[in-house]
Scaffold this motif. Sequence first.
Motif, mmCIF file in Angstrom:
data_model
loop_
_atom_site.group_PDB
_atom_site.id
_atom_site.type_symbol
_atom_site.label_atom_id
_atom_site.label_comp_id
_atom_site.label_asym_id
_atom_site.label_seq_id
_atom_site.Cartn_x
_atom_site.Cartn_y
_atom_site.Cartn_z
ATOM 1 N N THR A 1 -2.819 0.991 -11.524
ATOM 2 C CA THR A 1 -3.244 2.217 -10.849
ATOM 3 C C THR A 1 -3.044 3.433 -11.736
ATOM 4 O O THR A 1 -3.842 4.377 -11.703
ATOM 5 C CB THR A 1 -2.456 2.391 -9.539
ATOM 6 O OG1 THR A 1 -2.621 1.237 -8.722
ATOM 7 C CG2 THR A 1 -2.940 3.627 -8.780
ATOM 8 N N ALA B 1 0.815 -1.218 0.000
ATOM 9 C CA ALA B 1 0.000 0.000 0.000
ATOM 10 C C ALA B 1 0.846 1.264 0.000
ATOM 11 O O ALA B 1 0.572 2.204 -0.761
ATOM 12 C CB ALA B 1 -0.942 -0.007 1.208
ATOM 13 N N THR B 2 1.887 1.308 0.828
ATOM 14 C CA THR B 2 2.692 2.529 0.938
ATOM 15 C C THR B 2 3.359 2.920 -0.375
ATOM 16 O O THR B 2 3.236 4.070 -0.822
ATOM 17 C CB THR B 2 3.740 2.379 2.047
ATOM 18 O OG1 THR B 2 3.083 2.147 3.292
ATOM 19 C CG2 THR B 2 4.596 3.627 2.154
ATOM 20 N N ILE C 1 0.649 4.110 -2.922
ATOM 21 C CA ILE C 1 0.115 5.438 -2.599
ATOM 22 C C ILE C 1 1.146 6.520 -2.917
ATOM 23 O O ILE C 1 0.810 7.568 -3.478
ATOM 24 C CB ILE C 1 -0.298 5.500 -1.114
ATOM 25 C CG1 ILE C 1 -1.502 4.590 -0.862
ATOM 26 C CG2 ILE C 1 -0.642 6.939 -0.711
ATOM 27 C CD1 ILE C 1 -1.876 4.453 0.600
ATOM 28 N N SER C 2 2.413 6.266 -2.579
ATOM 29 C CA SER C 2 3.467 7.244 -2.863
ATOM 30 C C SER C 2 3.589 7.499 -4.358
ATOM 31 O O SER C 2 3.692 8.652 -4.802
ATOM 32 C CB SER C 2 4.807 6.757 -2.307
ATOM 33 O OG SER C 2 4.740 6.570 -0.914
ATOM 34 N N SER D 1 1.271 6.999 -6.590
ATOM 35 C CA SER D 1 0.038 7.665 -7.039
ATOM 36 C C SER D 1 0.114 9.167 -6.817
ATOM 37 O O SER D 1 -0.395 9.953 -7.622
ATOM 38 C CB SER D 1 -1.169 7.076 -6.297
ATOM 39 O OG SER D 1 -1.321 5.701 -6.584
ATOM 40 N N LEU D 2 0.764 9.576 -5.729
ATOM 41 C CA LEU D 2 0.931 11.012 -5.478
ATOM 42 C C LEU D 2 1.799 11.648 -6.560
ATOM 43 O O LEU D 2 1.558 12.793 -6.960
ATOM 44 C CB LEU D 2 1.546 11.236 -4.094
ATOM 45 C CG LEU D 2 0.644 10.886 -2.906
ATOM 46 C CD1 LEU D 2 1.413 11.054 -1.593
ATOM 47 C CD2 LEU D 2 -0.602 11.760 -2.897
#
Length: 253
Positions: free
Chosen positions: A124, A26-27, A30-31, A33-34
């Motif tokens: 993603t 997940a980390t 998410i990173s 994706s930012l």
Amino acid sequence: MNFYAIRAIYLFELARTWRTLLQSIATPVISTSLYFVVFGSAIGARMEAMHGIPYAAFIIPGLIMMALLTESISNASFGIYMPRYSGTIYEVLSAPVSYVEIVIGYVGAAATKSIILGVIILVTARLFVDYEIQHPLLMALFLVLTAVTFCLFGFIIGIWADGWEKLQIVPSLIVMPLAFLGGSFYSIEMLPPLWQKITLFNPVVYLISGFRWSFYGVSDIGVGVSLAMIFGFLVLCLGLVWWIFRTGYRLKN
């Protein structure tokens, strides 16, 4: 070949991933994706197309490769360092398991986690920008070769490190800056001629350039050269792993 031993090590390492799903998967997703949001949507809308490719799509291979490199090294280095730290590595070394089987188990599990992560980031990215993959088989080859090679590199780091701090030195202070300076967010053709030549000494340039070619058919460096660099580094890592087990470097003492 003791496939039972390989399977035991492999499944044990994968099980640790599911126990630490937030940190392992997940980390980094998410990173990354930012990065897509900031560089792709916010800044990308103001950037000109590169090689005829919208900027938001152009940076996708670079972001995937950047995450793949750092996570491959981290997964493999932690996977072998933890048994060394706890002392359980001696149980593995004393078991009727060859060095080849140990490496396949640990590196195979780390590479599997990295490939899964790369695929998740690839999927993603579709939520933020449209892209195409002109050479999907070559893209998969780059993904697998890079994951295996840098997991071997991480395995070496995990044996070399004698403290938790050293596990983060190479990914944070070496690989990440090289990835940023290796064309993740730009084409090296944008640099002055002198810096273009200097950039060619950055090995990550070849990885990102070849991976980008598999998406869009354009690259700063020939795809053959990129593959040769990956295979060369793979052979170097295999040689170092062989030497480590041959001499028992930081394993038997």
